[in-house]
Write a protein that holds these residues in place. Structure first.
Motif, PDB file in Angstrom:
ATOM      1  N   THR A 145     -15.268 -34.658 -66.629  1.00  0.00           N
ATOM      2  CA  THR A 145     -13.995 -35.239 -67.072  1.00  0.00           C
ATOM      3  C   THR A 145     -14.248 -36.528 -67.840  1.00  0.00           C
ATOM      4  O   THR A 145     -13.687 -36.744 -68.923  1.00  0.00           O
ATOM      5  N   LEU A 146     -15.102 -37.375 -67.295  1.00  0.00           N
ATOM      6  CA  LEU A 146     -15.417 -38.648 -67.946  1.00  0.00           C
ATOM      7  C   LEU A 146     -16.083 -38.415 -69.299  1.00  0.00           C
ATOM      8  O   LEU A 146     -15.752 -39.080 -70.284  1.00  0.00           O
ATOM      9  N   ASN A 147     -17.019 -37.473 -69.339  1.00  0.00           N
ATOM     10  CA  ASN A 147     -17.708 -37.210 -70.601  1.00  0.00           C
ATOM     11  C   ASN A 147     -16.745 -36.671 -71.656  1.00  0.00           C
ATOM     12  O   ASN A 147     -16.867 -36.994 -72.836  1.00  0.00           O
ATOM     13  N   LEU A 149     -13.556 -37.462 -71.823  1.00  0.00           N
ATOM     14  CA  LEU A 149     -12.814 -38.640 -72.257  1.00  0.00           C
ATOM     15  C   LEU A 149     -13.590 -39.398 -73.337  1.00  0.00           C
ATOM     16  O   LEU A 149     -13.033 -39.731 -74.396  1.00  0.00           O
ATOM     17  N   SER A 150     -14.876 -39.665 -73.077  1.00  0.00           N
ATOM     18  CA  SER A 150     -15.681 -40.421 -74.030  1.00  0.00           C
ATOM     19  C   SER A 150     -15.836 -39.658 -75.339  1.00  0.00           C
ATOM     20  O   SER A 150     -15.776 -40.242 -76.424  1.00  0.00           O
ATOM     21  N   ARG A 153     -12.777 -39.895 -77.495  1.00  0.00           N
ATOM     22  CA  ARG A 153     -12.623 -41.194 -78.139  1.00  0.00           C
ATOM     23  C   ARG A 153     -13.450 -41.253 -79.430  1.00  0.00           C
ATOM     24  O   ARG A 153     -12.988 -41.769 -80.437  1.00  0.00           O
TER      25      ARG A 153
END
Lengths: 155, 155
Positions: A145-147, A149-150, A153
């Motif tokens: 999930t975090l990856n 998001l990045s 961006r």
DNA sequence: AACGATTAGATCGTGTGCGATGTAAACCGG
DNA sequence: CCGGTTTACATCGCACACGATCTAATCGTT
């Protein structure tokens, strides 16, 4: 985690998932150090050797995709592993831009030793296989999930 | 995690809890960077400010106990926070060995801003409060087990 | 009071991590 | 086949992270 329980400030360290991950990562590093240090390995170096154990002759980029690191971190790390005699690096004949990394027999033997001791530590975690697998799965989902998001961006 | 599923090598990266933690920590760092960078903060600096938000006038040692770092890491980090005007450092009058660290008004305002943006990111994790809390609890338990292991080794 | 032991920070060297940038090889439209 | 773009890796600078060591202050025992 998104809303304050205390009065004075927004967020407490103890409610934050990121701090749990951060501090546990440090704890793993401290736990692995006495195992890896006698072998002359750092923790990231051990991860790279594990990656090479799964698939030899990887390029720097492929190793980076596996362990989530870039060439700016990997190049010096790989040079140290090469200087220690654990790996070999050579330019790909078909594409001179790429560097192929392979385990030497010595590196393969070292990896074997490191894995053996590591398995002992897995037992010390006092988690059942099911607990460990459930926890690992939840963490990896969070990571992905975090990856995402990045990546969104960056475009 | 303690026993091999594949044929050729002992352990695969994907079965290891430590690699899940390691790679997720990196993912959190990458996710926080675009939030903290405009504020002129690094992720560890943010954690230290959070700790000071919970209890001001802490000693270096107390901060270290909170965020699991030693003075060799904290001293330069605190000097940078001081140079930026976010904190003040002064020797304790009663015990000149200790250094008391306090948030400046500017540092407190910065922490407030950082918390606000951070809460937005917590939402992006796509976890319910219950899921996040369960996961955090499991990770912290793992951390404490690891820290106990390391402490027992040291004597 | 005196002095060895302990404690709190600081300093140093090595090894990650990563943003920014450099360099050379491969690719690609004309 | 040629010049611009993209790709793969390397280099540089800065900021952690930590083992080892140093210094100064405090404590404890006599």
């Amino acid at each position: 985690m998104a809303q304050s329980a205390t009065s004075h400030e927004g967020i407490g360290l103890d409610q934050m998932l990121c701090f749990a991950i951060y501090s546990t990562n440090g704890a793993f590093n401290r736990a692995y150090r006495p195992i890896l240090d006698p072998l002359g390995l750092t923790y990231p170096q051990y991860l790279v050797l594990l990656a090479l154990g799964e698939a030899d002759e990887m390029t720097v980029g492929a190793i980076g995709a596996r362990v989530f690191l870039e060439s700016n971190t990997l190049t010096p790390l790989l040079k140290r592993l090469e200087a220690a005699g654990h790996i070999a690096r050579r330019r790909d004949a078909a594409d001179e831009r790429q560097v192929r990394v392979s385990l030497t027999p010595q590196g393969r033997a070292l990896l074997h030793d490191a894995c053996a001791v590591t398995e002992d530590m897995a037992v010390s975690l006092r988690l059942s296989r099911e607990q460990a697998e459930a926890l690992r799965g939840a963490i990896v989902t969070l990571r992905d999930t975090l990856n995402t998001l990045s990546a969104n961006r960056d475009g």
